[in-house]
Scaffold this active site. Sequence first.
Site, PDB file in Angstrom:
ATOM      1  N   THR A 120      25.634  -2.720 -78.689  1.00  0.00           N
ATOM      2  CA  THR A 120      26.031  -3.117 -80.189  1.00  0.00           C
ATOM      3  C   THR A 120      26.882  -2.001 -80.872  1.00  0.00           C
ATOM      4  OG1 THR A 120      24.654  -3.110 -82.174  1.00  0.00           O
ATOM      5  CG2 THR A 120      23.495  -2.084 -80.403  1.00  0.00           C
ATOM      6  N   GLU A 122      25.826  -0.806 -83.619  1.00  0.00           N
ATOM      7  CA  GLU A 122      24.831  -0.283 -84.256  1.00  0.00           C
ATOM      8  C   GLU A 122      24.792   1.189 -83.452  1.00  0.00           C
ATOM      9  OE1 GLU A 122      23.334  -0.927 -86.998  1.00  0.00           O
ATOM     10  OE2 GLU A 122      21.744   0.908 -86.991  1.00  0.00           O
ATOM     11  N   TYR A 143      16.554   1.300 -83.350  1.00  0.00           N
ATOM     12  CA  TYR A 143      17.286   0.104 -82.640  1.00  0.00           C
ATOM     13  C   TYR A 143      18.431   0.584 -82.090  1.00  0.00           C
ATOM     14  CZ  TYR A 143      20.365  -4.013 -82.126  1.00  0.00           C
ATOM     15  OH  TYR A 143      21.122  -4.727 -81.754  1.00  0.00           O
ATOM     16  N   LYS A 147      19.081   0.934 -77.702  1.00  0.00           N
ATOM     17  CA  LYS A 147      20.377   0.256 -77.281  1.00  0.00           C
ATOM     18  C   LYS A 147      21.518   1.279 -76.349  1.00  0.00           C
ATOM     19  CE  LYS A 147      20.110  -4.177 -78.173  1.00  0.00           C
ATOM     20  NZ  LYS A 147      20.510  -5.365 -77.245  1.00  0.00           N
TER      21      LYS A 147
END
Length: 324
Positions: A120, A122, A143, A147
């Site tokens: 991601t 992010e 998060y 990831k």
Amino acid sequence: MRALITGITGQDGAYLARLLTDYGYEVFGAYRRGASPRTERLAYLNVSPEMVPFELGEYENVKRTIDHIKPDEIYNLAAQSFVADSFELPTYTCDVNGMGVLRILEAIRGKDIRLYQASTSEMFGNATPRQSETTPFIPRSPYGCGKLLAHSLCRNYRESYGVQVSCGILFNHESPLRGKEFVTQKIAYGVWDEHLRLGNLEAKRDWGHARDYVKAMWLMLQHQPDDFVVATGTAHSVKDFLTAAKQESGTEPVVTIDPKFYRPAEVNHLCGDATKAREILGWEPTTTFRDLVGEMVREAGKCSGYFWDSIDGKLPRIKSVITA
Ligand code: NAP
Ligand code: GDD
């Protein structure tokens, strides 16, 4: 060809199941053991994969399920995917999102199975846009940290053991099947109401359509294992999304800024450079920002509640392949 998709009940799982079914795959959809699988998104896209209970937290179950199904390709989409919740659920989020794929990597090591990992944007945190495959990762949420652990493990297993794993560093992608807690869907539904409560309107995201992005996942597994950024290359603020959504609906809801929707650490500006995906995979996004907003707002306007409250079609059948 046989494909196993974890996170089949989510937005991307449904679009990917539709795509792979159209390509003639036999699709197996892994849903988390113990929960009643929400098959509404699959019903919305009129797709009926074989549904398999699967516990990403339990190595033996992961291995047994993979050995039984013998997929050619695995798409690991399962995750606690809501960034805001990851600040409340950091341990759980990092276990599912970070360690989950390690169990899959161990289970397929030495086998001829290709794996897609849902990485991601992010992970970039506040790195300067446009972010590409060579931009450093500086995650700003549990998060993103979880990831990044998964992403690092995939690269490590590729380099150490030749595991055929590709990581898609996907920027935000949306659709009428987006979870209602994400800001785009919240706005798409919210503009039809009188009041809308939002957090940081200044954050910028590179928003594409999920339908385009699952095509990139498939393309990655048809090429040499590698990492690819998937993005449109254009960013808009949450405020821009709100303005476009109001123009689409023709409504004027009262918008209140509520600090409870602010995050302990914000990612301010994500905008991706997908040159590598374009040049190697031949991938291009096909949906403009205005078309995406329009589709989401119009679909939301048709529903009295959230979209699956209004699905009256036949839900896909559930078939337990593994009963252990
Ligand atoms: P989503 O709609 O939230 O779907 C997440 C899926 O993961 C659901 O099927 C969910 O099952 C499952 N799941 C959640 N917790 C689980 C657990 N503990 N064990 C097993 N399964 C679990 O997410 P999405 O938008 O489709 O995203 C797909 C993947 O891409 C995710 O890994 C996400 O982090 C990643 N990603 C998404 C974007 C984006 O903009 N959409 C961008 C980059 C990366 P339930 O239905 O049972 O909850
Ligand atoms: N959810 C939400 N709700 N976000 C809001 C709100 C609100 O009321 N108001 C402002 N925002 C801002 C958030 O602070 C964030 O900057 C931006 O809107 C987008 O938030 P989300 O839609 O929740 O998405 P995200 O960017 O945090 O995460 C999504 O994209 C990632 C890829 O960059 C998720 O799909 C992740 O799973 C994905 O990895």
